[in-house]
Design a protein around this motif. Structure first.
Motif, PDB file in Angstrom:
ATOM      1  N   ASN A 160       0.657  -1.246   0.129  1.00 16.64           N
ATOM      2  CA  ASN A 160      -0.035  -0.107   0.110  1.00 16.64           C
ATOM      3  C   ASN A 160       0.972   1.273  -0.117  1.00 16.64           C
ATOM      4  N   ALA A 161       1.923   1.353   0.791  1.00 11.11           N
ATOM      5  CA  ALA A 161       2.738   2.467   0.836  1.00 11.11           C
ATOM      6  C   ALA A 161       3.463   2.786  -0.449  1.00 11.11           C
ATOM      7  N   GLY A 175       5.818  17.031 -13.533  1.00 10.74           N
ATOM      8  CA  GLY A 175       5.758  18.213 -13.215  1.00 10.74           C
ATOM      9  C   GLY A 175       4.563  18.859 -12.316  1.00 10.74           C
ATOM     10  N   HIS A 176       3.754  17.995 -11.635  1.00 13.02           N
ATOM     11  CA  HIS A 176       2.698  18.461 -10.910  1.00 13.02           C
ATOM     12  C   HIS A 176       3.206  18.929  -9.616  1.00 13.02           C
ATOM     13  N   ARG A 177       2.867  20.029  -9.012  1.00 14.16           N
ATOM     14  CA  ARG A 177       3.130  20.337  -7.795  1.00 14.16           C
ATOM     15  C   ARG A 177       1.890  20.484  -6.792  1.00 14.16           C
ATOM     16  N   ASN A 178       0.587  20.660  -7.166  1.00 12.35           N
ATOM     17  CA  ASN A 178      -0.456  20.804  -6.367  1.00 12.35           C
ATOM     18  C   ASN A 178      -1.337  19.545  -6.914  1.00 12.35           C
ATOM     19  N   VAL A 179      -0.870  18.478  -5.705  1.00 10.47           N
ATOM     20  CA  VAL A 179      -1.427  17.349  -5.776  1.00 10.47           C
ATOM     21  C   VAL A 179      -2.405  16.965  -4.605  1.00 10.47           C
ATOM     22  N   SER A 180      -3.527  16.754  -5.034  1.00  7.47           N
ATOM     23  CA  SER A 180      -4.676  16.229  -3.755  1.00  7.47           C
ATOM     24  C   SER A 180      -4.793  14.765  -3.679  1.00  7.47           C
ATOM     25  N   TYR A 181      -5.350  14.596  -2.627  1.00  9.47           N
ATOM     26  CA  TYR A 181      -5.561  13.263  -2.346  1.00  9.47           C
ATOM     27  C   TYR A 181      -7.036  12.961  -1.679  1.00  9.47           C
ATOM     28  N   ILE A 182      -7.658  11.916  -2.143  1.00  9.38           N
ATOM     29  CA  ILE A 182      -8.867  11.453  -1.568  1.00  9.38           C
ATOM     30  C   ILE A 182      -8.663   9.933  -1.255  1.00  9.38           C
ATOM     31  N   GLY A 183      -9.006   9.662   0.102  1.00 10.18           N
ATOM     32  CA  GLY A 183      -8.920   8.386   0.662  1.00 10.18           C
ATOM     33  C   GLY A 183      -9.939   7.745   1.480  1.00 10.18           C
ATOM     34  N   VAL A 184      -9.734   6.870   2.436  1.00 10.52           N
ATOM     35  CA  VAL A 184     -10.476   6.548   3.153  1.00 10.52           C
ATOM     36  C   VAL A 184     -10.180   6.605   4.448  1.00 10.52           C
ATOM     37  N   THR A 185     -11.124   6.815   5.511  1.00 17.72           N
ATOM     38  CA  THR A 185     -10.786   6.966   7.024  1.00 17.72           C
ATOM     39  C   THR A 185      -9.831   6.044   7.487  1.00 17.72           C
ATOM     40  N   SER A 186      -9.176   6.455   8.496  1.00 18.21           N
ATOM     41  CA  SER A 186      -8.197   5.780   9.259  1.00 18.21           C
ATOM     42  C   SER A 186      -8.556   4.669   9.896  1.00 18.21           C
ATOM     43  N   ASN A 187      -9.925   4.464  10.058  1.00 18.30           N
ATOM     44  CA  ASN A 187     -10.177   3.021  10.779  1.00 18.30           C
ATOM     45  C   ASN A 187      -9.916   1.693   9.999  1.00 18.30           C
ATOM     46  N   ASP A 188      -9.512   2.154   8.472  1.00 19.07           N
ATOM     47  CA  ASP A 188      -9.363   1.176   7.515  1.00 19.07           C
ATOM     48  C   ASP A 188      -7.799   1.264   7.658  1.00 19.07           C
ATOM     49  N   ILE A 189      -7.027   0.135   8.112  1.00 17.07           N
ATOM     50  CA  ILE A 189      -5.752   0.451   8.156  1.00 17.07           C
ATOM     51  C   ILE A 189      -4.906   0.409   7.123  1.00 17.07           C
ATOM     52  N   THR A 190      -5.379  -0.340   6.000  1.00 19.27           N
ATOM     53  CA  THR A 190      -4.418  -0.648   4.882  1.00 19.27           C
ATOM     54  C   THR A 190      -5.002   0.410   3.906  1.00 19.27           C
ATOM     55  N   GLY A 192      -6.848   2.711   4.068  1.00 20.58           N
ATOM     56  CA  GLY A 192      -7.152   4.150   4.451  1.00 20.58           C
ATOM     57  C   GLY A 192      -5.719   4.691   5.189  1.00 20.58           C
ATOM     58  N   SER A 193      -5.624   4.272   6.398  1.00 21.12           N
ATOM     59  CA  SER A 193      -4.359   4.834   7.203  1.00 21.12           C
ATOM     60  C   SER A 193      -2.977   4.641   6.413  1.00 21.12           C
ATOM     61  N   THR A 194      -2.604   3.592   5.890  1.00 25.89           N
ATOM     62  CA  THR A 194      -1.307   3.517   5.365  1.00 25.89           C
ATOM     63  C   THR A 194      -1.181   4.271   4.094  1.00 25.89           C
ATOM     64  N   ARG A 195      -2.082   4.242   3.363  1.00 24.02           N
ATOM     65  CA  ARG A 195      -1.854   5.074   2.199  1.00 24.02           C
ATOM     66  C   ARG A 195      -2.032   6.723   2.310  1.00 24.02           C
ATOM     67  N   TYR A 196      -2.869   6.948   3.225  1.00 22.28           N
ATOM     68  CA  TYR A 196      -2.993   8.289   3.741  1.00 22.28           C
ATOM     69  C   TYR A 196      -1.740   9.030   4.314  1.00 22.28           C
TER      70      TYR A 196
END
Length: 315
Positions: A160-161, A175-190, A192-196
């Motif tokens: 996952n990492a 060349g991207h500098r403004n990179v956003s992220y959409i993920g899963v809440t941290s109660n999902d460890i893999t 959710g938490s690991t990827r975030y």
């Protein structure tokens, strides 16, 4: 212990193998390695164990069944793993019982009890954050976890990492500098938490300002979170799963924005509908096959607590 009649479980514990392996040795199965057979036979001789005729009759009628417990039957990733698990199980002359945990520890505990009552040989379990050693303690040496790991249990996990690392490095190199992220809440460890946390780590490493939102694994969550955090200035978006990405892409197209999307999963639906997405392949089918192979090795007494990380790659 010599003062009481030993059971099959006692011999298994003394030998350091599973109960099914001891049974195979007693029934002269060719599936047990020579060294393992000799070790178990030595323990049997040392303690004077004699299997009861009733137990032998019962084992001779025992069904060869593997339990497979998924988190959700509608999970595209888990279904890809199952498509590798089932053929391998059938090749080993086992049948399968398929059950669904719905990420509910109580429901999982009930399923495992049913499988124990059915005397199944082993279990392949798609793990989640609610799984702990207490729930699966009776399945030591005959259970393999997929997607999560626990001490003293065999497991096959995804990188996952590494998947997020690949996407962040790709966005930076493009060349991207403004990179956003959409993920899963941290109660999902893999998922959710690991990827975030990996996203945050690489934002700090590259000097980016993190912009993220966390929800669930649904299309709607991807859409709603994209609406919440994306702006015309956003140049790239990383999504923790293909399902989330498809929801986010719907919103991006409605706005008419040009945002490069990266996603984790590389499911057939994503690669067919959105071939321009940077997609990381986690190796779901490889994980399913490896988990099935590990379980068969364990049932033959060859391996016990091996942990395997399936490598990922940009598709």
């Amino acid at each position: 212990m010599s003062d009481k009649k030993l059971t099959l479980n006692d011999i298994a514990r003394l030998s350091g193998v599973g109960k099914s392996t001891v049974s195979l040795v007693i029934n002269n199965s060719e599936k047990v390695k020579k060294a393992t057979r000799e070790h178990v036979e030595a323990i049997i001789k040392q303690y004077g164990y004699t299997p009861s005729k009733a137990a032998q009759a019962l084992r001779s009628q025992r069904e060869k069944i593997i339990g497979v417990v998924v988190t959700r039957l509608d999970s595209a990733s888990e279904n890809r793993a199952i498509r590798a698990i089932l053929p391998h199980i059938y090749q080993q002359e086992y049948d399968a019982i398929l059950m669904e945990s719905l990420l509910d520890p109580k429901l999982l505990e009930g399923h495992l009890h049913v499988l124990e009552q059915r005397n199944v040989e082993g279990v392949i379990l798609f793990g989640f954050s609610g799984v702990n050693k207490k729930i699966i303690k009776n399945w030591k040496n005959k259970l393999v976890l997929i997607a999560s790991a626990l001490p003293d249990f065999a497991s096959v996990i995804y990188d996952n990492a590494g998947a997020v690392k690949l996407l962040m490095e790709k966005m930076k190199n493009d060349g991207h500098r403004n990179v956003s992220y959409i993920g899963v809440t941290s109660n999902d460890i893999t998922t959710g938490s690991t990827r975030y946390q990996t996203y945050l780590t690489y934002c700090e490493k590259f000097g980016y300002r993190p912009t993220a939102a966390l929800g669930d694994l649904s299309y709607q969550s991807g859409y709603d979170l994209a609406k919440e955090i994306l702006t015309p200035e956003t140049s790239a978006l990383i999504c923790a799963s293909d399902t989330i990405a498809l929801g986010a892409i719907k919103y991006i197209k409605e706005q008419g924005w040009e945002i490069k999307v990266g996603s984790i999963g590389s499911t057939p639906l994503m690669t067919f509908l959105q071939p321009d997405v940077i997609s990381v392949r986690l190796g779901y089918q490889e994980a399913g096959l490896k988990a099935s192979q590990l379980l068969m090795d364990m049932l033959r007494g060859e391996k016990t607590h091996e942990h395997v990380i399936i490598p990922c790659a940009i598709q």
